[in-house]
Design an enzyme around this catalytic site. Sequence first.
Site, PDB file in Angstrom:
ATOM      1  N   GLU A  80      52.057  -1.180  10.432  1.00 30.30           N
ATOM      2  CA  GLU A  80      53.375  -1.542  10.949  1.00 30.30           C
ATOM      3  C   GLU A  80      53.310  -2.029  12.405  1.00 30.30           C
ATOM      4  OE1 GLU A  80      56.462   1.086   8.356  1.00 30.30           O
ATOM      5  OE2 GLU A  80      55.284   2.197   9.829  1.00 30.30           O
TER       6      GLU A  80
ATOM      7  N   GLU B  30      52.245   3.162   1.065  1.00 31.57           N
ATOM      8  CA  GLU B  30      53.081   4.352   1.125  1.00 31.57           C
ATOM      9  C   GLU B  30      54.111   4.259   0.002  1.00 31.57           C
ATOM     10  OE1 GLU B  30      54.875   4.801   4.981  1.00 31.57           O
ATOM     11  OE2 GLU B  30      52.994   4.386   6.039  1.00 31.57           O
TER      12      GLU B  30
END
Length: 988
Positions: free
Chosen positions: A426, A506
């Site tokens: 990210e 995830e």
Amino acid sequence: MTEISPETGTDLDYITAVGPSEGTLPPRASTPVTTADRVDLNGTWQFRLSRSAVEAERRELAPDSGDWKDIQVPGHWQLQGFGDPWYTNADYPFPVDPPRVPATNPTGDYRNEFIWDKPVEGRRWVMRFEGIESIGRIRLNGVLLGITRGSRLEQDFDVTDHLVPGANLLEVRVHQWSAQSYLEDQDMWWLPGIFRGVSLLERPDGEIGDLFVRADYDADTGAGTLHVETTAPAWISCPELGVTGRLTGETIDLASVDPWTAETPRLYTVTVVRAEETRTLRAGFRRVEVRDGNLLVNGRAVQLRGVNHHEFHPERGRAVTPADLEANIRTMKQHNVNALRTSHYPPSAHLLDLCDEYGLWVLDECDIETHGFLHQDEEHGEWTAPWKSNPSADVSWKPAYLDRMRRMVERDKNHPSIIIWSLGNEAGNGENFAAMAAYARRRDGTRPIHYIDDVACEYVDIFGQMYTEFARLDEIGRRVDRIDPTATADTAQDIARRKLPYIITEFGHAMGNGPGGLLDYRELFEKYDRCQGGFIWEWRDQGLARPLPDGRIEYTYGGDFGEPVHDDTFSIDGLVFPDGSPSPGLLEFKAVFAPIRITVATAGDTVHIRNLRDFAALDDVEFRWTVAFDGVEEASGVLDVPALPAGESATVLIPETPQREGECVVTVTAVTRAASRWAGAGHEIAFGQAAGQRLNPAPATVPSPGLTPVDATRTASITLGPARFDAESGALTALGGLAFTTPPRLDLWRAPTSNDLQVGQDTSAARRWLKANLHALDHTTLSVERAGDQIRVLTRVAPLARSFGVHVDALWSLTEDPEEVRLQLTATPFGAWPYTWPRIGLRFAVPAAYDSVTWYGYGPGERYPDTRSATRLGLWSSSVTDLQTPYVVPQENGARGGLRHLSTTGGVLRLEVAAESEFGFTARPWTSEELTAARHHWELVPGPETVFTLDIAHDGIGSAACGPLPLPADRLFPRATQLRARLRTVRS
């Protein structure tokens, strides 16, 4: 050696420098067993905390104030009484103005005086720091060695020329914030300090130097090759392989080797020798490649049943011990975890040693995340120009990015468990990541590269995103996905990306009660070969322990330390609780992702067994069967199952069993034959179960035509056999000798789960339920009627200030048993309901003395519509206290489903409930309202009642706190429902 800039140590510019570490030696592979000496510098050091870097400088120039205190290294100063922790998920806890950081920058000065009595001639000595957050300025005997940058990366300094015989003074200044903090916004507590080990390493003259082992495996032939590179030529031996007296730098062909896999972690001991030094390491032969649209290991597509692993301990934070890490690995293996992502940084090297030894596929992730830049746009407002000023696309930061990647690859390159390199997490996109990928390929072309924000897959080998919606995952599995989901035609990049495997970095956000929907994910993973599994977020609740005045321990989350900006409960999202004990979510994971599928035929006479392992046969597994009637075991044995190879299946007969009255349940379990490093003999890996037809389902009760209204003005109560009712409301107030402290009535509320709350999401089930006022229901009795053997109560249940509601028809009847009554409750919604119901059920309370339950139904753990795989049908007993799941953040928990029979004892009397329709129950020492209001588990105090709910249905769990909602089939949309049950009291 990296150079030290002229400014370093003369002013404070080094804090905001965007470059890599200064003064450090080139990275090398993590030190295996070696004959070279090592001196441990961990232990009690001296420490002084200053509010800012300027104050620390001022205090250094002044005479010693004598305010030094003891501190443990490794450790975090905030967890040892110096300041408070701070938790954020994505936001930076300081203004976003790179590379600047706040002037109020907590600064810790460490010093350690040690005695040096080792020889220096003929060798060099290196001081190693394994982890310092955020940066460390290192001095030895007043000489500046350099600056560490990259909090979770090893940093080595040559100290040979600076050691003196006798007393030596090591000084380390650590700043909480630095320019490097912009690269380390990694969804965890900000915890500065020297949190990993410090040591002195001997490097003899003529040492082996760096060591790179390439152990390749050809799955077609079973052959292997061993190639060992060293800085200086050395001799290799591996007696197991018949290798002796071979020089490094050669490629050694081996006709046959046992491959390394996560299921069969075969390691060979390789010794590398020079006259001055001997090193011993463990090599695993395997080949990783992306081919034909799949991630292959040893020629086979693997399925990753993984978890995201932060290094965390509730008392020591990231200062974890080898014992902590090994306990984690054992628990993972016991619960069918086969893969680990090192989110979001390289872990302790010891963890990787354990993964090699125990057997786990590893995605090793670089120490980079710039999440806080996602919504920064001062000109146009948030959300309009993501990633403005993000370092990932700023060439001035490229040396720091490359340094972090280089340090990870060089340190970890010899671990066979690592099958994927991850560039970070990210942090947006940019040329710095492309440069990192290019470096990794040049240095180690044996592992594919992953990074979630390279959505077009321009420089990665694996397409991987997070929290993928089920419909989107189906699209990806069919290889019809587009980079731009709104596009109407394919591009060349779309077509190229579809040739890559897909791994969900995830998914299944394990926050509070959940994650739900794991079975839905598994079905898609198994349906499409491209979808090769992924990693649950995350392994452990990051709840810091804090003692309460009464001696109990509370676990804290964002905001509990007065942080002005924080992300609340998002640190509490693990499959295990802070203390390391498994949550129901981990049990669900174990059942859903079991590597053995056991399907018992409905008739209970055969079982279909499928080996879902990628490599290993089932010769290490024993299959046991039991037959029970109404929960009482009548027969058992061991099945004769062949040692099925990976991917194979067989149908096996179950021996004929005796017949009895009651519901017949056949259960087959797969258990370990022998003890291993991670489990004892008899450890259960998987189970399957089939239940026969329930006998004599009760017909619906028909209201008597002779029912007449009850005149509540003339009588306060009415009776029906052993039951007493309030004449005005029609509420059941007593049964036999048991008086209900709260009479039964319809309930639609549950304490919102973390997934119901959907913190930070666009929608929230809990907000909609609150807007609908489902927490504030009015129960108005419309009529109470009775005949000789029936009482009928019609009630309108409706939220305050709303025009929709539920009509409830409760029909009470006598049965053949004089101590028993039958309830048939029909609930019919009316009006325009805007959303789902949290639950629908019948709630009542009895005195707190009723503190134990026995039930025949699904257990022993909790069960919800999309978290039901871990429970099985049986006869169970528990205290009411033990029925509660102690989620750190109180919320709906503890529901048991598929109830056949329930009893609770309060001393002399026992209340029994027999189910004649499908429902479950909860039993609690507090109300749903108290559960809703509490913010920490310790705030819940048992009251004077035990509160039961007979649950007709629940809304699904999902993982919407950071993922998808439950699928429609698991949602509780308003609908007509019915509960049928018999109730009675008997003497215990």
